[in-house]
Design a protein around this motif. Structure first.
Motif, mmCIF file in Angstrom:
data_model
loop_
_atom_site.group_PDB
_atom_site.id
_atom_site.type_symbol
_atom_site.label_atom_id
_atom_site.label_comp_id
_atom_site.label_asym_id
_atom_site.label_seq_id
_atom_site.Cartn_x
_atom_site.Cartn_y
_atom_site.Cartn_z
ATOM 1 N N THR A 16 0.858 -1.149 -0.093
ATOM 2 C CA THR A 16 0.105 -0.190 -0.026
ATOM 3 C C THR A 16 0.947 1.256 -0.117
ATOM 4 O O THR A 16 0.217 2.409 -0.453
ATOM 5 C CB THR A 16 -0.892 0.137 1.338
ATOM 6 N N PRO B 122 4.759 1.466 -3.447
ATOM 7 C CA PRO B 122 4.513 2.006 -4.903
ATOM 8 C C PRO B 122 3.977 3.479 -5.217
ATOM 9 O O PRO B 122 3.930 3.869 -6.005
ATOM 10 C CB PRO B 122 3.364 0.855 -5.332
ATOM 11 N N LEU B 123 3.448 4.064 -4.114
ATOM 12 C CA LEU B 123 2.812 5.399 -4.031
ATOM 13 C C LEU B 123 3.605 6.320 -3.192
ATOM 14 O O LEU B 123 3.014 7.267 -3.057
ATOM 15 C CB LEU B 123 1.400 5.130 -3.540
ATOM 16 N N ARG C 91 4.013 9.647 -4.412
ATOM 17 C CA ARG C 91 2.767 10.644 -5.343
ATOM 18 C C ARG C 91 1.689 11.230 -4.042
ATOM 19 O O ARG C 91 0.847 11.624 -4.502
ATOM 20 C CB ARG C 91 1.762 9.416 -5.885
ATOM 21 N N GLN D 181 0.215 12.258 -0.216
ATOM 22 C CA GLN D 181 -0.594 11.759 0.823
ATOM 23 C C GLN D 181 -1.826 11.053 0.285
ATOM 24 O O GLN D 181 -2.014 9.966 1.008
ATOM 25 C CB GLN D 181 -0.770 12.834 1.974
ATOM 26 N N MET D 182 -2.546 11.498 -0.703
ATOM 27 C CA MET D 182 -3.934 11.141 -0.706
ATOM 28 C C MET D 182 -3.985 9.659 -1.297
ATOM 29 O O MET D 182 -4.715 8.924 -1.071
ATOM 30 C CB MET D 182 -4.583 12.082 -1.451
ATOM 31 N N PRO D 183 -3.024 9.527 -2.355
ATOM 32 C CA PRO D 183 -3.047 8.059 -2.845
ATOM 33 C C PRO D 183 -3.054 6.968 -1.706
ATOM 34 O O PRO D 183 -3.376 6.063 -1.699
ATOM 35 C CB PRO D 183 -1.937 8.046 -4.164
ATOM 36 N N ILE E 55 -3.535 7.366 1.248
ATOM 37 C CA ILE E 55 -4.589 7.322 2.220
ATOM 38 C C ILE E 55 -5.698 6.407 1.855
ATOM 39 O O ILE E 55 -6.167 5.510 2.341
ATOM 40 C CB ILE E 55 -5.372 8.842 2.461
ATOM 41 N N ILE E 56 -5.979 6.604 0.447
ATOM 42 C CA ILE E 56 -7.151 5.726 -0.264
ATOM 43 C C ILE E 56 -6.456 4.564 -0.399
ATOM 44 O O ILE E 56 -7.409 3.399 -0.372
ATOM 45 C CB ILE E 56 -7.319 6.403 -1.695
ATOM 46 N N SER E 57 -5.178 4.116 -0.656
ATOM 47 C CA SER E 57 -4.790 2.597 -0.541
ATOM 48 C C SER E 57 -4.946 2.239 0.571
ATOM 49 O O SER E 57 -5.420 0.778 0.547
ATOM 50 C CB SER E 57 -3.666 2.556 -1.358
ATOM 51 N N LEU F 62 -12.818 16.039 -5.447
ATOM 52 C CA LEU F 62 -11.598 15.198 -5.298
ATOM 53 C C LEU F 62 -10.872 15.312 -6.563
ATOM 54 O O LEU F 62 -9.582 15.700 -6.642
ATOM 55 C CB LEU F 62 -11.859 13.911 -4.814
ATOM 56 N N ILE G 135 -9.737 15.571 -0.050
ATOM 57 C CA ILE G 135 -10.563 14.378 0.158
ATOM 58 C C ILE G 135 -11.953 14.599 0.875
ATOM 59 O O ILE G 135 -11.909 15.165 1.857
ATOM 60 C CB ILE G 135 -9.674 13.242 0.718
ATOM 61 N N LEU H 75 -16.825 6.500 -3.342
ATOM 62 C CA LEU H 75 -15.462 7.008 -3.613
ATOM 63 C C LEU H 75 -14.718 6.115 -4.651
ATOM 64 O O LEU H 75 -13.942 6.435 -5.481
ATOM 65 C CB LEU H 75 -14.480 7.281 -2.217
ATOM 66 N N LEU I 188 -12.868 6.576 -8.141
ATOM 67 C CA LEU I 188 -11.349 6.172 -8.428
ATOM 68 C C LEU I 188 -11.325 5.377 -9.710
ATOM 69 O O LEU I 188 -10.365 5.352 -10.669
ATOM 70 C CB LEU I 188 -10.705 5.849 -7.141
ATOM 71 N N GLY J 169 -12.068 -4.269 -2.125
ATOM 72 C CA GLY J 169 -10.941 -3.722 -1.339
ATOM 73 C C GLY J 169 -9.642 -3.628 -2.237
ATOM 74 O O GLY J 169 -8.873 -2.753 -2.345
ATOM 75 N N VAL K 46 -9.068 -1.318 -5.056
ATOM 76 C CA VAL K 46 -8.960 -0.019 -4.798
ATOM 77 C C VAL K 46 -7.178 0.344 -4.720
ATOM 78 O O VAL K 46 -7.103 1.199 -5.252
ATOM 79 C CB VAL K 46 -9.512 0.542 -3.461
ATOM 80 N N ILE K 47 -6.611 -0.613 -3.969
ATOM 81 C CA ILE K 47 -5.300 -0.634 -4.160
ATOM 82 C C ILE K 47 -4.700 -0.564 -5.350
ATOM 83 O O ILE K 47 -3.717 0.175 -5.838
ATOM 84 C CB ILE K 47 -4.654 -1.687 -3.218
ATOM 85 N N MET L 122 -5.218 2.455 -7.372
ATOM 86 C CA MET L 122 -4.150 3.567 -7.004
ATOM 87 C C MET L 122 -2.791 3.379 -7.495
ATOM 88 O O MET L 122 -2.030 4.268 -7.956
ATOM 89 C CB MET L 122 -4.201 3.527 -5.466
ATOM 90 N N VAL L 123 -2.427 1.761 -7.682
ATOM 91 C CA VAL L 123 -1.037 1.792 -7.739
ATOM 92 C C VAL L 123 -0.931 1.972 -9.404
ATOM 93 O O VAL L 123 -0.166 2.448 -10.111
ATOM 94 C CB VAL L 123 -0.517 0.383 -7.403
#
Lengths: 291, 595, 379
Positions: free
Chosen positions: A83, A86-87, A90, A92-94, A96-98, B66, B72, B262, B266, B302, B305-306, B309-310
């Protein structure tokens, strides 16, 4: 009747739970600027690890406990790899979301494996507690308070008195400068994740006899621990402890004297009040001037 | 470079684009109306499309707060619920007509959205996330426990749909048409919003708050607007949802649902309302496709989501960007920058006066009573060794720091107590030592933000803003890169984007904070030439730099700082041979000065 | 597309007509029952038990057949959420070949789909116990469990009659189940001329109940009545209640005697009473159901499977009595059922659609659940 001392004891007990989880939060914020929304799931996983080790495998409690904590430390490294790593460039927000994604993933994976019925995990003590002057002292709350105190002391010693602690502190304050000084920043951050997960797991194991082991056990605690953090001052260790304790006490007295159903609203209301009136918290956040 | 020949009749190369896409809007409206007739009057298909449509409206709100503004919000389900409860309680308990109840619900959501936005005055990042979570939790508790008002956990049933004579909106397919029309209008609005002044301001705030404020953007108001619009759309979606399903209960508007909304944003791509549509459609239908996953479905959710983001930071919609043709070059002549119409005349007017400026950080006196007067039409240089207080000085002057003491006046007007964006409105522009461009935007959009500086002559006219921005790009020679993303340019080129951004605002005074930092020798020479051209047209410039070579080339006047104090002030020759300066600055006689 | 659209709508409008036609009346053509059941989400496990009960009934029913045909279940997952239930039901109601429905056990879900059931105009058996569900003029709803007004009446009757206690403290979850139950208990006590000394709500997953327990202690109550939704909350409350020295009798809603609660709370629940809509030893029919269930699934059944077992049997009987699969005829036949001995008790449907009016009182004797007595009320 010993109403007030009883409420005070319970409030401090609950507050110590929040404080213990909040400690894990603080470290990640300080070392990696990560606000980890899956901190509660660390506690949940720790408790389930203990259910497997001491329950299913029948390992004695005092041997299973360190194994579970070490397993959680390892998990913390994995967690960082998925989590955070990799981020990390980039913002804080990415991240937080991950971590929110990780929290959903972990809770539902355990739900699929164990189902919604809570599990029972006995504590270290056979006696539920004892009475002193009309106040019932729950043995598990006492254990949590003692552990929280020991962990704070330990954390203080590690951070202030050891080379590792100095390196960790340097990393949390300025990563670029730390790496110029030859501190392995990546390693320091991984250590922090491992420690934070282990601490979260330990908190989960300690509260299990009080709240039972369930998939949702981490969610509410971690939200409160997060609140405790902000009340105490983001990223501030004594602040997190004091924030946790005061949140527990306010909640318990609020439930007794104002409203039971709205006691969570009181806690979040207190948080909002702090955010709006004193966002730096009781102790203040360490803010670096950057322009 | 622009030639004087184009001065006479400069045709607007780019029409005002605000209303672009109106034909597309009309076509989409006809399309969804036709589509809605294909959906059966009731049943599963209707319900699933209705759910996707109403959720999409709320997710579009997240695109604003966002995606565009970078704030956020973990309470979109709460706003969705406020709109839903507005309609539910309005029609069931208070006998309001549907649209009146909807308006009430939307207004309620908007008020709370603005209130959350107000919290952003003091808080950002994780704090703001926590505020939104707290709001979400408290609302859930109130919905469950204030039974007298909300019906409590039982929820509200028998929610009415609108009755408009002749339209039969109570019929499922007709009501769906209403929802789809709302969705199309919202999507169109959000799509266009991105290209408006407000949309660019939001993106500027997202990409770099400090740079945004020095471009004259009122960050606070922009955030409050973003939260307000987002909550409004959440409320609208929720209100339509309540009418669609005729029954709502508090558990539909909990924290978990906020996360679902959310994730929808995303997954689809939070930068575009089309991404929001895509994400919402997928996540409403996906549970049906992924039925074989059963128990682990949410776990997959879940993990997704990760992974998004990646691997898909711009969502699925972001993938379409890779398919698009490379950035086109905008051709056509434009009216040159106004400053090119003037010749440099040095005057005795004071463009900016600074008196007794002090800034203390605790016990550290970073600035200690500095005086300075920048005359109109001159290039004034501020120099000093590292740690002498130069950066603090420029940050205090531009309003990023509040001074401990002293006064700052621009063109005779006192601005000491004003915010950064207010000083920009009075005509102050600046660049940054560590480049601060808006990375999520194109070169042209970056410069347009500068041209839209409040107080600029053309700030209110969208077509002229584009022209002015292109003129600024012409001046620094970046016209061919106008449609490229600014992040794809080299470091040196980004510096020119910053300068163009400042110039497009037609400033009274331009502050250049170490413009030569990080540039190679050729780039430094080009910069020198650019500065001389600016000087030639009489722009008032305050330059802060180490680079003696550059300073000597352009400066009319030099002020030297050391340990937060002014140690010399005057013409270049006098100042650079001043013994105190040589001692403080180099600790030894300057070699190149001696040479 | 336009033509297809028209036919589809005409088709939908004539659903009732189609259902009455004796088309394709071959013996192997099954009568389909649409079932809304959680197979994902927090109640997935309970949903599995529900299906178990239905399968067991299906086995019995299909031995003899219904109108010479077999019954078949068509299940849809409600994901344990309200919108999920609405979607699941709409999938089922869109199918013309479904004769009747079995709905959720969660009251809020029944609330959510009730308007759609009215539109679908076919009978639905359900298990939600919120009393208001059958009081809103939806004639297609048939409840296969006793509603909460009866659980409250039984708690009040047992506490004041058998235990002879007058000073009541009522502790309840503020969710739909708990708040409705507590209101019903307050009303039932009022009928006996008693005003509770304490009405204390809490929110689910409250993690600490010290304030609630102290309020009970301060109130001087000599009996506790409770409506707890989650076993973990019940477990924490029970432990703290005993720790802080409250030992008065306690009569709780069904969750107090379920296996999870017994497991979590252990000794803290010894000596408490609970009301249960299903108890193995209550009637010969409930015993017979339990024996067959244990043979099939190697587990002791609870109310999650007993009501669905009854629902399938009642539908089979209703269709047989009606002599057709026409919804109105089935509805009338169901409403006329009297004296049917189901696993949950004796069914006598009233004009509202409530079939049961009795609860069993059971006692926790050192961790073993013992049947005490069944209390029945007249309609």
């Amino acid at each position: 009747m010993s109403l007030i001392p009883q409420l005070l004891f319970t409030g401090l007990g609950i507050g110590a739970i929040y404080a213990l989880v909040a400690l894990g939060f603080v470290l990640l914020i300080r070392a990696a600027s990560v606000v980890n929304f899956a901190q509660g799931e660390f506690s949940m996983l720790g408790a389930y690890a203990m259910v497997i080790l001491s329950g299913a495998l029948g390992i004695p409690y005092l041997i299973a406990l360190p194994i579970a904590v070490v397993l959680m430390a390892g998990f913390g490294v994995l967690f960082a790899g998925a989590t955070y790593w990799p981020l990390r460039h980039r913002g804080q927000m990415p991240v937080i979301i991950s971590t929110i994604g990780a929290s959903i993933f972990l809770a539902n994976t355990v739900l699929a494996l164990y189902g919604p019925s809570p599990e029972v995990l006995p504590g270290l003590f056979d006696t539920p507690g004892f009475e002193v002057g009309g106040v019932f002292m729950d043995s598990q709350y006492l254990a949590i308070m003692v552990t929280a105190t020991v962990m704070v002391a330990l954390q203080f010693l590690i951070f202030e008195k050891t080379l590792l602690g100095k390196k960790l502190q340097a990393t949390s304050q300025d990563k670029e400068m730390a790496s110029l000084l030859g501190i392995p920043v990546a390693l320091m951050i991984l250590i922090t994740f491992a420690y934070s997960a282990a601490l979260g797991g330990l908190a989960g194991i300690l509260v299990a006899p009080v709240l039972f082991v369930s998939v949702g056990m981490g969610a509410i605690i971690s939200l409160k621990a997060f609140a405790a953090n902000i009340i105490g001052g983001f990223g501030n260790i004594p602040g997190a402890i004091l924030g946790g304790l005061s949140l527990g006490v306010v909640e318990t007295f609020g439930a007794a004297y104002i409203s039971v159903p709205y006691k969570d609203a009181l806690a979040f209301g207190l948080l909002l009040l702090f955010l709006l009136v004193r966002p730096q918290g009781l102790f203040g956040e360490k803010i670096a001037e950057k322009a | 470079m622009s030639s004087t020949a184009t001065l006479a009749a400069a045709p607007s190369v780019i029409q005002a684009r605000t209303w672009r896409g109106l034909p597309a809007l009309a076509a989409a409206l006809v399309g969804v109306l036709a589509l809605s007739t294909l959906v059966p009057e009731q049943g599963y298909t209707l319900n699933i499309v209705m759910q996707a449509a109403t959720y999409s409206v709320a997710v579009a709100g997240l695109v604003v707060v966002l995606g565009y503004c970078g704030q956020i919000s973990l309470a979109q389900a709460a706003f969705f619920g406020l709109g839903g409860y507005g309609v539910a309680l309005g029609t069931v308990d208070y006998g309001l007509p549907f649209f009146a109840a909807l308006a009430a619900g939307v207004a309620l959501a908007t008020v709370f959205g603005v209130a959350l936005g107000l919290a952003s005055l003091r808080l950002g990042g994780h704090y703001l996330a926590m505020v939104t979570i707290s709001f979400q939790q408290i609302l859930t508790l109130v919905l469950n426990n204030w039974i007298g008002l909300t019906h409590g956990p039982d929820g509200v049933k028998g929610i009415a749909r609108p009755s408009v004579p002749g339209l039969h909106l109570d019929r499922g397919d007709h009501y769906l048409a209403l929802c789809l029309v709302a969705l199309v209008c919202v999507t169109w609005y959000i799509w266009r919003l991105k290209t408006t002044r407000l949309g660019r301001a939001m993106q500027a705030v997202r990409d770099n708050e400090i740079a945004a404020s020095t471009c004259g953007i009122d960050i606070f108001t922009t955030k409050v607007l973003a939260f307000g619009i987002s909550a409004l759309l959440g409320g609208l979606g929720g209100g339509l949802f309540a009418g669609a399903f005729a029954y709502i209960s508090p558990d539909q508007f909990g924290f978990g649902e906020s996360i679902v909304l959310l994730t929808m944003a995303l997954l689809g791509g939070v930068q575009s309302p089309f991404g929001a549509l895509l994400g919402t459609g997928l996540l409403v239908i996906l549970p049906e496709w992924l039925r074989f996953l059963r128990q682990v479905y949410l776990a997959v959710y879940g993990a997704a989501v990760i992974l998004i983001m990646v691997f898909l930071p711009d969502g699925l919609w972001g993938l379409t960007h890779r398919l698009r043709r490379p950035a086109s070059v905008i051709t056509g002549a434009v009216t040159p920058l106004p400053l090119l119409g003037q010749r440099g005349i040095e005057t005795a007017d004071i463009a900016m006066r600074i008196e007794g400026l002090a800034k203390h950080f605790g016990g550290l006196k970073a600035l200690d009573g500095v005086d300075m007067a920048v005359r109109r039409g001159t290039v004034h240089a501020l120099i000093g060794p590292n740690g002498s207080g130069k950066t603090t000085f420029i940050n205090v002057v531009t309003g990023l720091y509040r001074p401990t003491a002293g006064r700052i006046a621009i063109a005779g007007q006192d601005v000491t107590g004003t915010a950064a964006h207010e000083r920009t409105r009075r005509g102050l522009a600046r660049t940054f030592q560590n480049i601060r461009v808006f990375r999520g935007m194109t070169v042209l959009e970056n410069v347009m933000v500068g041209a839209e500086r409040p107080g600029n002559d053309i700030a209110e006219q969208p077509a002229l803003v584009v022209e002015r921005a292109l003129a600024a790009l012409d001046f620094v020679g970046l016209r061919q890169d106008a449609n490229r993303m600014v992040g794809t340019l080299s470091y040196g080129t980004q510096r020119y984007v910053e300068i163009a951004r400042a110039l497009a605002g037609n400033p009274q005074v331009l502050l250049l904070d170490e413009p030569a930092a990080g540039l190679n020798l050729t780039e430094k020479q080009e910069l020198g030439a650019l500065l001389r051209r600016l000087k030639g047209h009489g722009l008032t410039i305050l330059i802060v730099d180490h680079d003696m070579n550059l300073v000597e080339q352009v400066a009319d006047h030099i002020t030297v700082l050391n340990f937060g104090r002014r140690i010399a002030d005057g013409g270049p020759r006098d100042v650079l041979s001043h013994p105190d300066v040589i001692a403080a600055y180099l600790g030894e006689p300057r070699q190149d000065a001696a040479a | 597309m336009a033509i297809r659209h028209l036919t589809r709508r005409a088709f939908a409008l004539s659903t009732a007509a189609v259902a009455t036609m004796p088309r394709f009346a071959r013996a192997e053509d099954t009568i389909k029952i649409g079932v809304v059941v959680p197979s994902t989400g927090p109640a997935a496990e309970a949903g599995k038990f529900g299906i178990n009960g239905m399968r067991q009934a299906l086995e019995m029913v299909n031995e003899k057949g219904v109108l010479g045909r077999k019954l078949e279940l068509v299940t849809e997952d409600d994901q344990t959420t309200n919108p999920g239930a609405v979607l699941a039901f709409s999938r089922l109601s869109g199918r013309a070949d479904i004769t009747a429905f079995i709905g959720p056990i969660r009251s809020t879900q029944v609330h959510a789909i009730s308007p759609d059931v009215l539109k679908a105009a076919k009978p639905m058996m359900f298990g939600g116990t919120d009393p208001t569900l059958t009081q809103e003029g939806n004639k297609w709803l048939f409840r296969c469990r006793p509603n909460d007004s009866y659980s409250a009446k039984v708690i009040a009757e047992f506490g004041t009659g058998d235990l002879k206690k007058q000073k009541w403290a009522v502790v309840f979850s503020t969710d739909a189940f708990g708040s409705n139950g507590s209101k019903a208990l307050e009303a039932a006590l009022k009928d006996k001329g008693i005003t509770p000394v304490l009405m204390q709500g809490y929110t689910n997953q409250a993690s600490d109940y010290t304030a609630v327990v102290l309020a009970v202690r301060q109130s001087g109550a000599d009996i506790v009545g409770s409506y707890f939704t989650f076993e973990s909350d019940l477990g924490i409350f029970a432990r703290q209640l005993r720790q802080l020295g409250v030992t008065v009798p306690w009569v709780g809603s069904p969750s107090i005697v379920n296996t999870t609660a017994l497991n979590l709370a252990g000794r803290a629940l010894f000596g408490t009473y609970g009301v249960a809509d299903y108890a193995v030893d209550a009637t010969p029919a409930s015993k017979a159901f339990a024996e067959r269930y244990q043979a099939l699934y190697k587990a002791i059944p609870d109310n999650q499977s007993s009501w669905t077992f009854d629902a399938v049997n009642l539908l089979a009987r209703g269709i047989n009595d009606a002599g057709s699969t026409e919804p109105e005829a089935i509805r009338a036949a169901l409403a006329a059922i009297r004296g049917y001995a189901g696993a949950e008790g004796e069914y006598n449907f009233d004009d509202k659609g409530d079939g049961l009016r009795g609860y069993n009182v059971v006692k926790n004797e050192n961790g073993k659940i013992v049947f005490d007595r069944r209390i029945e009320f007249k309609a």
